[in-house]
Design an enzyme around this catalytic site. Structure first.
Site, PDB file in Angstrom:
ATOM      1  N   CYS A  30       0.810  -1.232   0.000  1.00 53.55           N
ATOM      2  CA  CYS A  30       0.000   0.000   0.000  1.00 53.55           C
ATOM      3  C   CYS A  30       0.840   1.278   0.000  1.00 53.55           C
ATOM      4  CB  CYS A  30      -0.949   0.005   1.194  1.00 53.55           C
ATOM      5  SG  CYS A  30      -1.920  -1.486   1.314  1.00 53.55           S
ATOM      6  N   ASN A  75     -10.244  -0.330   0.179  1.00 53.22           N
ATOM      7  CA  ASN A  75      -8.777  -0.234   0.191  1.00 53.22           C
ATOM      8  C   ASN A  75      -8.241  -0.731  -1.153  1.00 53.22           C
ATOM      9  OD1 ASN A  75      -6.041  -0.669   0.603  1.00 53.22           O
ATOM     10  ND2 ASN A  75      -6.287  -1.679   2.586  1.00 53.22           N
ATOM     11  N   HIS A 118      -3.317   6.802   3.200  1.00 58.04           N
ATOM     12  CA  HIS A 118      -3.721   5.525   2.615  1.00 58.04           C
ATOM     13  C   HIS A 118      -5.110   5.203   3.148  1.00 58.04           C
ATOM     14  CE1 HIS A 118      -4.029   1.560   1.243  1.00 58.04           C
ATOM     15  NE2 HIS A 118      -3.891   0.991   2.434  1.00 58.04           N
TER      16      HIS A 118
HETATM   17  O1  UT7 Z   1      -3.872  -1.619   3.595  1.00 59.98           O
HETATM   18  C1  UT7 Z   1      -2.913  -2.249   4.364  1.00 59.98           C
HETATM   19  C2  UT7 Z   1      -3.134  -2.050   5.765  1.00 59.98           C
HETATM   20  N1  UT7 Z   1      -4.381  -2.669   6.200  1.00 59.98           N
HETATM   21  C3  UT7 Z   1      -4.999  -2.128   7.206  1.00 59.98           C
HETATM   22  O2  UT7 Z   1      -4.593  -1.095   7.668  1.00 59.98           O
HETATM   23  C4  UT7 Z   1      -6.182  -2.863   7.829  1.00 59.98           C
HETATM   24  C5  UT7 Z   1      -6.076  -2.779   9.337  1.00 59.98           C
HETATM   25  N2  UT7 Z   1      -7.093  -3.521  10.066  1.00 59.98           N
HETATM   26  C6  UT7 Z   1      -8.394  -3.170  10.087  1.00 59.98           C
HETATM   27  O3  UT7 Z   1      -8.790  -2.246   9.418  1.00 59.98           O
HETATM   28  C7  UT7 Z   1      -9.323  -3.908  11.025  1.00 59.98           C
HETATM   29  O4  UT7 Z   1      -8.566  -4.703  11.916  1.00 59.98           O
HETATM   30  C8  UT7 Z   1     -10.378  -4.806  10.304  1.00 59.98           C
HETATM   31  C9  UT7 Z   1     -11.391  -3.921   9.619  1.00 59.98           C
HETATM   32  C10 UT7 Z   1      -9.687  -5.689   9.303  1.00 59.98           C
HETATM   33  C11 UT7 Z   1     -11.116  -5.657  11.323  1.00 59.98           C
HETATM   34  O5  UT7 Z   1     -11.710  -4.854  12.330  1.00 59.98           O
HETATM   35  P1  UT7 Z   1     -11.545  -5.250  13.883  1.00 59.98           P
HETATM   36  O6  UT7 Z   1     -12.285  -4.260  14.648  1.00 59.98           O
HETATM   37  O7  UT7 Z   1     -10.071  -5.351  14.136  1.00 59.98           O
HETATM   38  O8  UT7 Z   1     -12.288  -6.638  13.955  1.00 59.98           O
HETATM   39  P2  UT7 Z   1     -11.717  -8.069  14.366  1.00 59.98           P
HETATM   40  O9  UT7 Z   1     -10.850  -8.625  13.293  1.00 59.98           O
HETATM   41  O10 UT7 Z   1     -11.181  -8.026  15.751  1.00 59.98           O
HETATM   42  O11 UT7 Z   1     -13.065  -8.895  14.417  1.00 59.98           O
HETATM   43  C12 UT7 Z   1     -14.077  -8.632  15.386  1.00 59.98           C
HETATM   44  C13 UT7 Z   1     -15.213  -9.621  15.196  1.00 59.98           C
HETATM   45  C14 UT7 Z   1     -14.743 -11.074  15.150  1.00 59.98           C
HETATM   46  O12 UT7 Z   1     -15.738 -11.854  15.784  1.00 59.98           O
HETATM   47  P3  UT7 Z   1     -15.564 -12.357  17.307  1.00 59.98           P
HETATM   48  O13 UT7 Z   1     -14.291 -13.148  17.310  1.00 59.98           O
HETATM   49  O14 UT7 Z   1     -15.447 -11.089  18.108  1.00 59.98           O
HETATM   50  O15 UT7 Z   1     -16.785 -13.138  17.541  1.00 59.98           O
HETATM   51  C15 UT7 Z   1     -14.739 -11.404  13.686  1.00 59.98           C
HETATM   52  O16 UT7 Z   1     -14.925 -12.776  13.434  1.00 59.98           O
HETATM   53  O17 UT7 Z   1     -15.852  -9.382  13.931  1.00 59.98           O
HETATM   54  C16 UT7 Z   1     -15.903 -10.592  13.179  1.00 59.98           C
HETATM   55  N3  UT7 Z   1     -15.796 -10.249  11.766  1.00 59.98           N
HETATM   56  C17 UT7 Z   1     -16.882  -9.928  11.027  1.00 59.98           C
HETATM   57  N4  UT7 Z   1     -18.178  -9.878  11.310  1.00 59.98           N
HETATM   58  C18 UT7 Z   1     -19.010  -9.499  10.331  1.00 59.98           C
HETATM   59  C19 UT7 Z   1     -14.684 -10.142  10.998  1.00 59.98           C
HETATM   60  N5  UT7 Z   1     -15.011  -9.776   9.766  1.00 59.98           N
HETATM   61  C20 UT7 Z   1     -16.366  -9.640   9.748  1.00 59.98           C
HETATM   62  C21 UT7 Z   1     -17.280  -9.259   8.760  1.00 59.98           C
HETATM   63  N6  UT7 Z   1     -18.586  -9.191   9.099  1.00 59.98           N
HETATM   64  N7  UT7 Z   1     -16.912  -8.935   7.513  1.00 59.98           N
END
Ligand code: UT7
Length: 342
Positions: free
Chosen positions: A129, A299, A269
Protein backbone atom coordinates in the site's frame (compact mmCIF):
# COMPACT_ATOMS: atom_id res chain seq x y z
CA UNK A 1 15.17 25.61 -13.77
CA UNK A 2 13.65 25.27 -10.32
CA UNK A 3 16.01 23.89 -7.68
CA UNK A 4 15.52 22.87 -4.09
CA UNK A 5 17.92 22.32 -1.21
CA UNK A 6 17.60 18.74 -0.01
CA UNK A 7 19.05 17.72 3.32
CA UNK A 8 20.68 14.32 3.17
CA UNK A 9 20.53 12.65 6.58
CA UNK A 10 23.14 10.06 5.57
CA UNK A 11 25.75 12.60 4.56
CA UNK A 12 24.51 15.42 6.76
CA UNK A 13 25.00 17.90 3.97
CA UNK A 14 22.78 20.02 1.79
CA UNK A 15 22.85 19.39 -1.94
CA UNK A 16 21.25 21.57 -4.59
CA UNK A 17 19.00 19.36 -6.71
CA UNK A 18 16.25 20.05 -9.21
CA UNK A 19 12.84 20.39 -7.57
CA UNK A 20 10.21 17.88 -8.68
CA UNK A 21 6.48 18.55 -9.03
CA UNK A 22 3.41 16.54 -9.89
CA UNK A 23 2.27 18.25 -13.10
CA UNK A 24 -0.75 16.08 -13.88
CA UNK A 25 -2.88 13.39 -12.26
CA UNK A 26 -5.40 10.86 -13.51
CA UNK A 27 -7.38 7.94 -12.16
CA UNK A 28 -9.63 5.14 -13.26
CA UNK A 29 -12.12 2.97 -11.40
CA UNK A 30 -13.71 -0.05 -13.07
CA UNK A 31 -17.40 0.20 -13.85
CA UNK A 32 -18.81 -2.57 -11.64
CA UNK A 33 -19.71 -1.57 -8.09
CA UNK A 34 -19.97 -4.16 -5.31
CA UNK A 35 -21.99 -2.91 -2.34
CA UNK A 36 -22.01 -4.10 1.26
CA UNK A 37 -25.48 -5.47 0.60
CA UNK A 38 -24.03 -7.58 -2.25
CA UNK A 39 -21.32 -8.90 0.09
CA UNK A 40 -23.90 -9.79 2.73
CA UNK A 41 -25.32 -12.26 0.19
CA UNK A 42 -21.88 -13.87 -0.29
CA UNK A 43 -20.53 -14.17 3.28
CA UNK A 44 -21.84 -13.83 6.84
CA UNK A 45 -21.54 -10.03 7.15
CA UNK A 46 -23.68 -6.90 7.16
CA UNK A 47 -23.61 -3.32 5.96
CA UNK A 48 -23.72 -2.28 9.61
CA UNK A 49 -20.56 -4.28 10.54
CA UNK A 50 -18.58 -3.13 7.52
CA UNK A 51 -19.58 0.51 7.94
CA UNK A 52 -18.88 0.72 11.68
CA UNK A 53 -15.59 -1.23 11.54
CA UNK A 54 -14.17 0.26 8.32
CA UNK A 55 -16.28 3.11 6.91
CA UNK A 56 -16.50 1.29 3.56
CA UNK A 57 -19.86 1.31 1.74
CA UNK A 58 -18.91 -0.01 -1.70
CA UNK A 59 -15.93 -0.78 -3.91
CA UNK A 60 -15.23 -1.10 -7.66
CA UNK A 61 -14.39 -4.51 -9.11
CA UNK A 62 -12.61 -4.98 -12.43
CA UNK A 63 -14.16 -7.13 -15.15
CA UNK A 64 -12.81 -10.66 -15.71
CA UNK A 65 -10.95 -9.61 -18.86
CA UNK A 66 -9.61 -6.36 -17.33
CA UNK A 67 -6.04 -6.68 -16.01
CA UNK A 68 -4.12 -4.27 -13.76
CA UNK A 69 -2.39 -2.70 -16.78
CA UNK A 70 -5.78 -1.91 -18.35
CA UNK A 71 -6.71 0.13 -15.28
CA UNK A 72 -3.23 1.70 -15.20
CA UNK A 73 -3.33 2.71 -18.87
CA UNK A 74 -6.63 4.55 -18.49
CA UNK A 75 -5.34 6.43 -15.41
CA UNK A 76 -2.08 7.20 -17.24
CA UNK A 77 -3.87 8.64 -20.30
CA UNK A 78 -5.84 10.99 -18.05
CA UNK A 79 -2.72 12.10 -16.17
CA UNK A 80 -0.80 12.74 -19.41
CA UNK A 81 -3.72 14.76 -20.81
CA UNK A 82 -3.90 16.89 -17.67
CA UNK A 83 -0.14 17.43 -17.69
CA UNK A 84 -0.06 18.22 -21.42
CA UNK A 85 2.72 15.65 -21.85
CA UNK A 86 2.98 13.33 -24.87
CA UNK A 87 3.75 9.62 -24.29
CA UNK A 88 6.97 9.96 -26.35
CA UNK A 89 8.21 12.55 -23.85
CA UNK A 90 8.21 10.05 -20.98
CA UNK A 91 11.69 9.00 -19.87
CA UNK A 92 10.48 6.49 -17.31
CA UNK A 93 7.33 4.61 -16.29
CA UNK A 94 7.08 3.17 -12.78
CA UNK A 95 4.14 1.00 -11.77
CA UNK A 96 3.60 0.24 -8.09
CA UNK A 97 1.46 -2.87 -7.72
CA UNK A 98 1.08 -6.14 -5.83
CA UNK A 99 -1.22 -7.49 -8.54
CA UNK A 100 0.86 -7.27 -11.74
CA UNK A 101 -0.59 -8.68 -14.97
CA UNK A 102 2.09 -11.39 -14.82
CA UNK A 103 5.33 -12.13 -12.93
CA UNK A 104 7.06 -10.76 -15.99
CA UNK A 105 7.21 -8.75 -18.13
CA UNK A 106 6.50 -5.83 -15.87
CA UNK A 107 3.10 -4.15 -15.89
CA UNK A 108 4.99 -0.93 -16.68
CA UNK A 109 6.09 -2.48 -20.00
CA UNK A 110 2.45 -3.24 -20.88
CA UNK A 111 1.57 0.37 -20.08
CA UNK A 112 4.46 1.54 -22.28
CA UNK A 113 3.27 -0.59 -25.19
CA UNK A 114 -0.27 0.70 -25.04
CA UNK A 115 0.73 4.36 -24.66
CA UNK A 116 3.45 4.20 -27.31
CA UNK A 117 5.91 5.65 -24.79
CA UNK A 118 8.86 4.43 -26.83
CA UNK A 119 11.50 6.48 -25.02
CA UNK A 120 10.67 5.31 -21.50
CA UNK A 121 12.59 2.88 -19.29
CA UNK A 122 9.96 0.83 -17.50
CA UNK A 123 9.80 -1.18 -14.32
CA UNK A 124 7.45 -2.20 -11.54
CA UNK A 125 8.09 -1.70 -7.86
CA UNK A 126 6.40 -3.33 -4.93
CA UNK A 127 5.86 -1.83 -1.50
CA UNK A 128 2.21 -2.91 -1.09
CA UNK A 129 0.00 0.00 0.00
CA UNK A 130 3.01 2.33 0.28
CA UNK A 131 3.95 1.58 -3.34
CA UNK A 132 2.79 4.85 -4.89
CA UNK A 133 4.84 6.92 -2.43
CA UNK A 134 7.87 4.69 -3.05
CA UNK A 135 7.37 5.35 -6.78
CA UNK A 136 7.03 9.09 -6.12
CA UNK A 137 10.35 9.16 -4.27
CA UNK A 138 12.07 6.96 -6.87
CA UNK A 139 10.87 9.18 -9.70
CA UNK A 140 11.86 12.27 -7.77
CA UNK A 141 15.41 11.04 -7.29
CA UNK A 142 15.89 10.43 -11.02
CA UNK A 143 14.57 13.87 -11.96
CA UNK A 144 16.23 15.74 -9.07
CA UNK A 145 19.64 14.38 -10.01
CA UNK A 146 19.15 15.39 -13.64
CA UNK A 147 19.20 11.80 -14.99
CA UNK A 148 15.77 12.15 -16.60
CA UNK A 149 13.18 14.87 -17.14
CA UNK A 150 9.74 13.25 -17.14
CA UNK A 151 8.50 10.27 -15.15
CA UNK A 152 5.05 8.67 -15.12
CA UNK A 153 4.24 6.98 -11.81
CA UNK A 154 1.22 4.74 -11.35
CA UNK A 155 -0.38 2.87 -8.46
CA UNK A 156 -2.65 0.17 -9.88
CA UNK A 157 -4.33 -2.87 -8.39
CA UNK A 158 -6.75 -5.63 -9.26
CA UNK A 159 -7.01 -6.84 -5.68
CA UNK A 160 -10.21 -8.72 -6.46
CA UNK A 161 -8.07 -11.45 -8.06
CA UNK A 162 -6.14 -12.12 -4.82
CA UNK A 163 -9.15 -11.71 -2.52
CA UNK A 164 -10.56 -14.79 -0.82
CA UNK A 165 -14.27 -14.27 -1.44
CA UNK A 166 -15.06 -16.85 1.25
CA UNK A 167 -13.12 -15.02 3.99
CA UNK A 168 -15.35 -12.34 5.50
CA UNK A 169 -12.47 -10.84 7.50
CA UNK A 170 -10.74 -9.65 4.31
CA UNK A 171 -13.13 -9.75 1.35
CA UNK A 172 -15.14 -6.75 2.56
CA UNK A 173 -12.07 -4.49 2.62
CA UNK A 174 -10.62 -4.27 -0.87
CA UNK A 175 -11.36 -2.78 -4.27
CA UNK A 176 -9.77 -2.31 -7.71
CA UNK A 177 -8.53 0.87 -9.39
CA UNK A 178 -5.58 2.89 -10.64
CA UNK A 179 -4.14 6.37 -10.19
CA UNK A 180 -1.28 8.06 -12.03
CA UNK A 181 0.86 11.17 -11.80
CA UNK A 182 3.35 12.84 -14.13
CA UNK A 183 6.52 14.20 -12.51
CA UNK A 184 8.68 16.97 -13.91
CA UNK A 185 10.82 19.88 -12.86
CA UNK A 186 8.60 22.93 -13.37
CA UNK A 187 10.31 26.31 -13.01
CA UNK A 188 8.64 28.46 -10.38
CA UNK A 189 7.23 25.56 -8.37
CA UNK A 190 8.71 23.87 -5.31
CA UNK A 191 6.87 20.56 -5.64
CA UNK A 192 7.99 17.79 -3.31
CA UNK A 193 9.32 19.38 -0.13
CA UNK A 194 10.17 16.22 1.77
CA UNK A 195 9.80 12.48 1.52
CA UNK A 196 10.46 9.59 3.89
CA UNK A 197 10.25 5.82 3.48
CA UNK A 198 10.71 2.94 5.90
CA UNK A 199 10.23 -0.82 6.20
CA UNK A 200 10.19 -3.60 8.79
CA UNK A 201 10.56 -7.05 7.27
CA UNK A 202 10.22 -8.67 10.72
CA UNK A 203 6.47 -8.16 10.44
CA UNK A 204 6.04 -9.52 6.91
CA UNK A 205 3.95 -12.47 8.17
CA UNK A 206 1.10 -10.20 9.31
CA UNK A 207 0.06 -9.21 5.78
CA UNK A 208 0.97 -11.35 2.78
CA UNK A 209 -0.02 -13.59 -0.08
CA UNK A 210 1.97 -16.76 0.60
CA UNK A 211 1.38 -18.72 -2.62
CA UNK A 212 2.61 -18.44 -6.19
CA UNK A 213 6.18 -17.26 -5.62
CA UNK A 214 9.39 -19.26 -5.21
CA UNK A 215 8.60 -20.05 -1.54
CA UNK A 216 5.33 -21.84 -2.35
CA UNK A 217 5.17 -22.26 -6.13
CA UNK A 218 1.70 -22.69 -7.57
CA UNK A 219 0.45 -26.25 -7.24
CA UNK A 220 -2.82 -28.06 -6.75
CA UNK A 221 -2.07 -28.04 -3.02
CA UNK A 222 -1.44 -24.28 -2.79
CA UNK A 223 -4.72 -23.65 -4.58
CA UNK A 224 -6.55 -26.03 -2.23
CA UNK A 225 -5.04 -24.23 0.77
CA UNK A 226 -6.10 -20.79 -0.55
CA UNK A 227 -2.47 -19.62 -0.51
CA UNK A 228 -3.01 -17.43 -3.56
CA UNK A 229 -5.18 -15.10 -1.55
CA UNK A 230 -4.24 -12.15 0.61
CA UNK A 231 -3.99 -12.98 4.36
CA UNK A 232 -4.07 -10.32 7.03
CA UNK A 233 -3.93 -10.24 10.83
CA UNK A 234 -6.23 -7.21 10.92
CA UNK A 235 -5.92 -6.16 14.55
CA UNK A 236 -2.09 -6.19 14.62
CA UNK A 237 -1.89 -4.46 11.25
CA UNK A 238 -4.28 -1.76 12.49
CA UNK A 239 -2.01 -0.91 15.43
CA UNK A 240 1.15 -0.73 13.34
CA UNK A 241 -0.61 1.23 10.60
CA UNK A 242 -1.54 4.01 13.02
CA UNK A 243 1.90 4.22 14.64
CA UNK A 244 3.87 3.96 11.40
CA UNK A 245 1.84 6.54 9.49
CA UNK A 246 1.98 8.89 12.43
CA UNK A 247 5.77 8.52 12.67
CA UNK A 248 6.25 8.96 8.91
CA UNK A 249 4.05 12.07 8.80
CA UNK A 250 5.93 13.67 11.70
CA UNK A 251 9.30 12.83 10.14
CA UNK A 252 8.27 14.33 6.79
CA UNK A 253 7.05 17.52 8.51
CA UNK A 254 10.29 17.78 10.45
CA UNK A 255 12.36 17.28 7.31
CA UNK A 256 10.86 20.36 5.64
CA UNK A 257 10.45 22.33 8.89
CA UNK A 258 6.66 22.64 8.67
CA UNK A 259 4.03 22.09 11.37
CA UNK A 260 0.79 20.21 10.88
CA UNK A 261 -1.08 23.55 11.05
CA UNK A 262 0.70 24.60 7.86
CA UNK A 263 -0.65 21.57 5.99
CA UNK A 264 -3.80 22.30 3.98
CA UNK A 265 -4.75 18.82 2.82
CA UNK A 266 -3.95 15.29 3.96
CA UNK A 267 -4.35 12.22 1.78
CA UNK A 268 -3.74 9.10 3.83
CA UNK A 269 -3.72 5.53 2.61
CA UNK A 270 -7.39 4.61 2.61
CA UNK A 271 -7.67 1.33 4.55
CA UNK A 272 -10.03 2.10 7.39
CA UNK A 273 -11.75 5.31 8.47
CA UNK A 274 -10.93 4.44 12.11
CA UNK A 275 -7.21 4.47 11.24
CA UNK A 276 -7.61 7.92 9.71
CA UNK A 277 -9.52 9.15 12.78
CA UNK A 278 -6.81 7.78 15.11
CA UNK A 279 -4.07 9.51 13.10
CA UNK A 280 -6.11 12.71 12.85
CA UNK A 281 -6.46 12.94 16.61
CA UNK A 282 -2.81 12.25 17.33
CA UNK A 283 -1.44 14.47 14.56
CA UNK A 284 -3.69 17.29 15.67
CA UNK A 285 -5.25 17.84 12.24
CA UNK A 286 -9.04 18.24 11.95
CA UNK A 287 -10.79 15.61 9.82
CA UNK A 288 -11.90 18.41 7.46
CA UNK A 289 -8.30 18.46 6.11
CA UNK A 290 -8.47 14.81 5.03
CA UNK A 291 -9.64 13.76 1.59
CA UNK A 292 -11.38 10.39 1.87
CA UNK A 293 -12.83 8.28 -0.92
CA UNK A 294 -12.66 5.07 1.11
CA UNK A 295 -16.48 4.76 1.48
CA UNK A 296 -16.76 4.49 -2.34
CA UNK A 297 -13.58 2.59 -3.19
CA UNK A 298 -12.49 0.39 -0.28
CA UNK A 299 -8.78 -0.23 0.19
CA UNK A 300 -7.04 -0.24 -3.22
CA UNK A 301 -3.51 -0.73 -1.87
CA UNK A 302 -1.00 1.13 -4.11
CA UNK A 303 -3.87 2.76 -6.02
CA UNK A 304 -5.53 4.31 -2.97
CA UNK A 305 -3.41 7.46 -2.64
CA UNK A 306 -3.12 8.37 -6.36
CA UNK A 307 -6.85 7.86 -6.97
CA UNK A 308 -7.72 10.00 -3.94
CA UNK A 309 -5.15 12.61 -4.99
CA UNK A 310 -6.58 12.86 -8.49
CA UNK A 311 -10.14 13.12 -7.17
CA UNK A 312 -9.11 15.78 -4.66
CA UNK A 313 -7.41 17.85 -7.38
CA UNK A 314 -10.35 17.58 -9.79
CA UNK A 315 -12.89 18.33 -7.03
CA UNK A 316 -11.05 21.54 -6.11
CA UNK A 317 -10.18 20.16 -2.65
CA UNK A 318 -6.53 21.00 -3.40
CA UNK A 319 -5.62 24.48 -4.61
CA UNK A 320 -2.45 25.91 -6.10
CA UNK A 321 0.24 26.50 -3.43
CA UNK A 322 -1.58 24.28 -0.93
CA UNK A 323 0.69 22.15 1.24
CA UNK A 324 -0.34 18.52 0.81
CA UNK A 325 0.67 15.59 3.03
CA UNK A 326 0.54 12.07 1.59
CA UNK A 327 1.05 9.21 4.04
CA UNK A 328 0.87 5.45 3.61
CA UNK A 329 1.33 2.10 5.29
CA UNK A 330 1.30 -1.43 3.88
CA UNK A 331 2.47 -5.02 3.86
CA UNK A 332 6.16 -5.64 4.30
CA UNK A 333 5.69 -3.72 6.55
CA UNK A 334 6.36 -0.55 4.61
CA UNK A 335 5.47 3.07 5.29
CA UNK A 336 6.09 6.40 3.61
CA UNK A 337 5.12 10.05 3.65
CA UNK A 338 5.65 12.99 1.34
CA UNK A 339 4.90 16.70 1.61
CA UNK A 340 4.30 18.71 -1.53
CA UNK A 341 3.57 22.30 -2.38
CA UNK A 342 0.87 22.06 -5.03
O1 UT7 B 1 -3.87 -1.62 3.59
C1 UT7 B 1 -2.91 -2.25 4.36
C2 UT7 B 1 -3.13 -2.05 5.77
N1 UT7 B 1 -4.38 -2.67 6.20
C3 UT7 B 1 -5.00 -2.13 7.21
O2 UT7 B 1 -4.59 -1.10 7.67
C4 UT7 B 1 -6.18 -2.86 7.83
C5 UT7 B 1 -6.08 -2.78 9.34
N2 UT7 B 1 -7.09 -3.52 10.07
C6 UT7 B 1 -8.39 -3.17 10.09
O3 UT7 B 1 -8.79 -2.25 9.42
C7 UT7 B 1 -9.32 -3.91 11.02
O4 UT7 B 1 -8.57 -4.70 11.92
C8 UT7 B 1 -10.38 -4.81 10.30
C9 UT7 B 1 -11.39 -3.92 9.62
C10 UT7 B 1 -9.69 -5.69 9.30
C11 UT7 B 1 -11.12 -5.66 11.32
O5 UT7 B 1 -11.71 -4.85 12.33
P1 UT7 B 1 -11.55 -5.25 13.88
O6 UT7 B 1 -12.28 -4.26 14.65
O7 UT7 B 1 -10.07 -5.35 14.14
O8 UT7 B 1 -12.29 -6.64 13.95
P2 UT7 B 1 -11.72 -8.07 14.37
O9 UT7 B 1 -10.85 -8.62 13.29
O10 UT7 B 1 -11.18 -8.03 15.75
O11 UT7 B 1 -13.07 -8.90 14.42
C12 UT7 B 1 -14.08 -8.63 15.39
C13 UT7 B 1 -15.21 -9.62 15.20
C14 UT7 B 1 -14.74 -11.07 15.15
O12 UT7 B 1 -15.74 -11.85 15.78
P3 UT7 B 1 -15.56 -12.36 17.31
O13 UT7 B 1 -14.29 -13.15 17.31
O14 UT7 B 1 -15.45 -11.09 18.11
O15 UT7 B 1 -16.78 -13.14 17.54
C15 UT7 B 1 -14.74 -11.40 13.69
O16 UT7 B 1 -14.93 -12.78 13.43
O17 UT7 B 1 -15.85 -9.38 13.93
C16 UT7 B 1 -15.90 -10.59 13.18
N3 UT7 B 1 -15.80 -10.25 11.77
C17 UT7 B 1 -16.88 -9.93 11.03
N4 UT7 B 1 -18.18 -9.88 11.31
C18 UT7 B 1 -19.01 -9.50 10.33
C19 UT7 B 1 -14.68 -10.14 11.00
N5 UT7 B 1 -15.01 -9.78 9.77
C20 UT7 B 1 -16.37 -9.64 9.75
C21 UT7 B 1 -17.28 -9.26 8.76
N6 UT7 B 1 -18.59 -9.19 9.10
N7 UT7 B 1 -16.91 -8.93 7.51
Amino acid sequence: MSRIAIRSAAQNKTTCLRSVSIVGTGSYLPERVLTNADLAKMVDTSDEWIMTRTGIKERHIAAKDEATSDLAIEAARRALAQAGVAPQDLDMILVATITPDMFFPSTACFVQKSLGAVNAACFDLQAACSGFLYALETGRQFIASGSVDTVLIIGAEKLSCITDWEDRSTCVLFGDGAGAAVLQNRPGTRGILSSVMGSDGNLSHLLSMPGGGSRNPASEQTVKEHLHFLKMAGKEVFKYAVNSMLGAAKQALEQCALTIDQVDCIIPHQANVRIVQAIGERLGAPLSKYYLNLPRTGNMSAASIPVALDEAVRAGFIHQRDVVLLVAFGGGFTWAAAILEW
